[in-house]
Design a protein around this motif. Structure first.
Motif, PDB file in Angstrom:
ATOM      1  N   THR A  96       0.656  -1.272   0.103  1.00 23.90           N
ATOM      2  CA  THR A  96       0.095  -0.055   0.065  1.00 23.90           C
ATOM      3  C   THR A  96       0.900   1.182   0.116  1.00 23.90           C
ATOM      4  N   TYR A  98       0.810   3.479   2.312  1.00 22.98           N
ATOM      5  CA  TYR A  98       1.436   3.613   3.675  1.00 22.98           C
ATOM      6  C   TYR A  98       2.682   2.882   3.937  1.00 22.98           C
ATOM      7  N   SER A 102       6.474   3.927   4.621  1.00 21.89           N
ATOM      8  CA  SER A 102       6.909   3.375   5.962  1.00 21.89           C
ATOM      9  C   SER A 102       8.360   2.774   5.669  1.00 21.89           C
ATOM     10  N   LYS A 120       5.747   6.529  13.309  1.00 27.08           N
ATOM     11  CA  LYS A 120       4.573   6.657  12.478  1.00 27.08           C
ATOM     12  C   LYS A 120       4.221   8.278  12.371  1.00 27.08           C
ATOM     13  N   ILE A 123       5.957   9.239   9.350  1.00 23.47           N
ATOM     14  CA  ILE A 123       5.096   8.815   8.052  1.00 23.47           C
ATOM     15  C   ILE A 123       4.018   9.618   7.796  1.00 23.47           C
ATOM     16  N   ARG A 124       3.151   9.791   8.925  1.00 23.40           N
ATOM     17  CA  ARG A 124       1.985  10.779   8.648  1.00 23.40           C
ATOM     18  C   ARG A 124       2.500  12.106   8.113  1.00 23.40           C
ATOM     19  N   LEU A 127       3.177  11.942   4.426  1.00 25.30           N
ATOM     20  CA  LEU A 127       2.019  11.657   3.500  1.00 25.30           C
ATOM     21  C   LEU A 127       1.382  13.075   3.445  1.00 25.30           C
ATOM     22  N   MET A 133      -1.787  11.453   1.720  1.00 26.25           N
ATOM     23  CA  MET A 133      -2.545  10.774   2.725  1.00 26.25           C
ATOM     24  C   MET A 133      -3.953  10.375   2.179  1.00 26.25           C
ATOM     25  N   ALA A 136      -3.563   6.695   1.279  1.00 32.97           N
ATOM     26  CA  ALA A 136      -2.741   5.907   1.909  1.00 32.97           C
ATOM     27  C   ALA A 136      -2.882   4.407   2.016  1.00 32.97           C
ATOM     28  N   ASN A 137      -4.184   4.160   1.851  1.00 34.78           N
ATOM     29  CA  ASN A 137      -4.625   2.811   2.027  1.00 34.78           C
ATOM     30  C   ASN A 137      -4.705   2.167   0.461  1.00 34.78           C
TER      31      ASN A 137
END
Length: 209
Positions: A96, A98, A102, A120, A123-124, A127, A133, A136-137
């Motif tokens: 993904t 994310y 990561s 984390k 990473i946010r 994004l 963002m 992200a998925n």
């Protein structure tokens, strides 16, 4: 100034055994500096980028990163000091967005690869600042070329390196997104301690920004 110098080359020649592409290069990249390497396709920009990043050995001369010969920097430390975005298409697998971003935290994680709260948060941030963002998925294979390029930049940002090198990062982006990426890179160098080197043949956008 020496204390602000992140990357330095001395009498650097790059190319291949059968052909020298560029020679006698003496370069300095310093903190809070965005440097554009301008030139048409086929002019040797990518060869120089790969040499500066340690992927390709120089024909002659030396590259130093934070005062150390690049050849003497071990891979883990190199990944904490230099991040690279190439034009090569990546094999997405089942990652993904994310998950790919990561991976930029790999140099900082334990051998088990567990992400800390700090990881984390970084990473946010990567994004958010790249506008990725929102997907992200999603899987990497579902993205457009432009979206994928932004994700690769986000991964580089997640590494939190002193130097970011980008080879034609806006090649697959439309004009508004190209301008957005240049503004983002300028903001990163003006507000932090990073140096950024970007190669591009998009002279108009580079000059305008």
């Amino acid at each position: 100034m020496m204390k602000n110098r992140i990357l330095h080359t001395a009498n650097l020649s790059v190319g291949y055994q059968s052909r020298t592409v560029l020679n006698s290069l003496n370069l300095n990249l310093e903190k809070r500096q965005l440097t554009c390497l301008l030139g048409p396709n086929g002019s040797g920009k990518s060869t120089l980028i790969r040499t500066l990043a340690g992927i390709q050995k120089p024909l002659l001369g030396m590259v130093s990163l934070l005062g150390t010969n690049l050849r003497e920097v071990n891979p883990k430390n190199l990944a904490k000091q230099l991040s690279l975005v190439l034009t090569d298409r990546i094999a997405p697998g089942n990652l993904t967005v994310y998950g790919l971003v990561s991976l930029g935290r790999f140099p900082y994680t334990t051998w088990m690869g567990n992400l800390s709260i700090e990881d984390k948060n970084v990473i946010r941030w990567a994004l958010d600042i790249t506008g990725t963002m929102q997907f992200a998925n999603r899987h990497i294979g579902e993205l457009s070329d432009g979206e994928r390029q932004k994700v690769m930049i986000a991964r580089a940002l997640a590494q939190q390196t002193d130097l970011i090198i980008l080879d034609e990062p806006t090649a697959h982006l439309d004009s508004p997104n190209r301008i957005e990426i240049f503004h983002l890179l300028r903001e990163l160098v003006s507000s932090g301690e990073k140096a950024i080197l970007i190669s591009t043949h998009d002279i108009d956008t580079a000059i305008a920004n």
